[in-house]
Design an enzyme around this catalytic site. Structure first.
Site, PDB file in Angstrom:
ATOM      1  N   HIS A 141     -17.324 -94.537  -1.774  1.00  0.00           N
ATOM      2  CA  HIS A 141     -16.957 -93.155  -2.099  1.00  0.00           C
ATOM      3  C   HIS A 141     -16.098 -92.546  -0.993  1.00  0.00           C
ATOM      4  CE1 HIS A 141     -20.034 -93.563  -5.189  1.00  0.00           C
ATOM      5  NE2 HIS A 141     -19.660 -92.407  -5.693  1.00  0.00           N
ATOM      6  N   HIS A 195     -26.249 -93.837   1.773  1.00  0.00           N
ATOM      7  CA  HIS A 195     -25.547 -94.495   2.885  1.00  0.00           C
ATOM      8  C   HIS A 195     -26.045 -93.960   4.213  1.00  0.00           C
ATOM      9  CE1 HIS A 195     -22.533 -96.914   0.813  1.00  0.00           C
ATOM     10  NE2 HIS A 195     -22.312 -95.910  -0.006  1.00  0.00           N
TER      11      HIS A 195
END
Length: 409
Positions: A170, A221
């Site tokens: 992303h 993450h």
């Protein structure tokens, strides 16, 4: 006009940094040959010397320690958890997800921004391939859950959670695509007023920061994943800004583009690193690899030229008519590939396996995991997935326009 007339194809005239690069693209051809040779060399060396495993053994322990060390910081961030923040960051992350771009990129083509659409599609495919290759090569873990709270609001996020962590796709995609869009706006004078360009730059930077923080907040993450994705995205963006004009000129005006891209697509499949355990990352690459090949076929076969004066009403009409067309093309391509590829493998006496698409070729011991294929077998699912997305992308350029033109759009 876009694309160039057939009679002009093969004559390269690219402007880079205000300097026209003429001749017949001898340097570009050399770069293309070197690219194919480099990929072939990587395939040979990685298979004979085990480079992927050696690189993984060097980087994964260090990354894993960093991810574990950041757990306390992630938990501190998640103390501020709230239902609104969960929904907000989940929605923001959906805006830069692969499914979003599967809808956004056709709209760019149908709004007659074809050059931008081609370049954004290629860049997205490049980001998906590089990002997922690094993920599977490193095979580094995501933050441990628990204790970290992981929010997966969509099916795509659930699938993403099964992939490896570093780098954050992303963050990488946001940096590359928003950065290139700003570059395109500045170079083409879409916003001649400096204030608008400054505002667009501010919004792009804000989006990158929100996406990076959101991936950590959602527990998807660690900070090192986001930093790695951001840095890798900057490198890819700089490289793409330098080469995109040459690549686009080759697609529109080059010779033997389709055979070249077919060979490149095949080599990229072989060059993809084998992860430590199965993840859907290779499937993501195969899908976008097929999208790019479909775009290449569509550009080479399309002779029309477009205008940029498209109203929202016309775009809405094209979208309503075009989406069913491309979805039907995807289904037909998938059905044709499911029928044709097993027959082709049987004719050539090539052992074949399927993990989801062809029931007669499925081995129950594989449990539906592509990564568990036995050596010596061809995975027909890869070809089927490639074909269906190639058909979808080809129909965006070559099949949908005649349909919506019949209705005056």
């Amino acid at each position: 006009m876009d694309p160039l007339p057939r009679s002009n194809r093969g004559n390269f005239h690219v402007v880079v940094g205000g300097v026209e690069m003429g001749a017949r693209g001898d340097g570009v051809v050399l770069c293309q040959v070197l690219l194919l040779l480099s990929i072939m060399a990587w395939v040979v060396l990685s298979s004979t010397l085990g480079l992927t495993r050696k690189i993984r053994s060097l980087v994964r322990p260090w990354i894993s320690r960093r991810v574990d060390a950041e757990t306390s910081l992630i938990l501190s961030i998640q103390r501020w958890q709230h239902a609104f923040l969960d929904a907000f960051f989940s929605a923001i992350c959906c805006v830069v997800s692969v499914p979003f771009y599967k809808v956004f990129l056709p709209l760019l083509f149908w709004s007659e921004h074809r050059r931008l659409a081609r370049q954004m599609t290629l860049l997205m495919a490049f980001c998906v391939y590089i990002g997922n290759s690094v993920k599977d090569m490193a095979s580094a873990p995501r933050p441990r859950s628990p204790p970290v709270r992981r929010v997966t609001a969509t099916k795509e996020e659930e699938d993403n959670a099964t992939t490896y962590g570093l780098p954050s796709s992303h963050a990488l995609n946001t940096v590359c695509l928003s950065g290139f869009l700003l570059h395109y706006m500045a170079v083409n004078g879409l916003h001649k007023d400096g204030i608008y360009l400054a505002m667009a730059t501010f919004l792009a930077v804000l989006l990158v920061l929100l996406i990076g923080f959101g991936r950590v907040y959602l527990g998807m993450h660690s900070i090192i994943d986001v930093l790695a994705g951001t840095c890798l995205g900057i490198v890819i963006l700089i490289l793409w800004i330098y080469v995109h004009a040459y690549v686009d000129e080759f697609l529109v005006s080059g010779h033997d583009v389709i055979p070249y891209w077919a060979g490149l697509s095949l080599l990229l499949c072989f060059a993809y690193p084998t992860p430590e355990s199965f993840t859907p990352s290779f499937e993501y690459h195969t899908a976008f690899n097929g999208v790019v090949f479909g775009i290449v076929m569509g550009v080479q076969q399309s002779l029309g030229s477009g205008t940029t004066d498209i109203s929202l009403q016309v775009l809405a009409g094209r979208t309503i008519l075009g989406l069913p067309v491309i979805l039907l093309a995807k289904l037909c391509s998938k059905a044709l590939a499911k029928w044709l590829l097993p027959i082709l493998c049987t004719t050539l006496s090539v052992p074949a396996r399927s993990f989801c698409y062809v029931p007669g070729l499925i081995n129950p011991k594989d449990n539906g995991k592509t990564g568990s294929s036995q050596s010596g077998y061809v995975n027909v699912d890869t070809g089927i997935r490639f074909a269906q997305y190639a058909g979808l992308a080809w129909s965006v350029i070559h099949l949908a326009p005649p349909v919506y033109s019949l209705f005056g759009f």
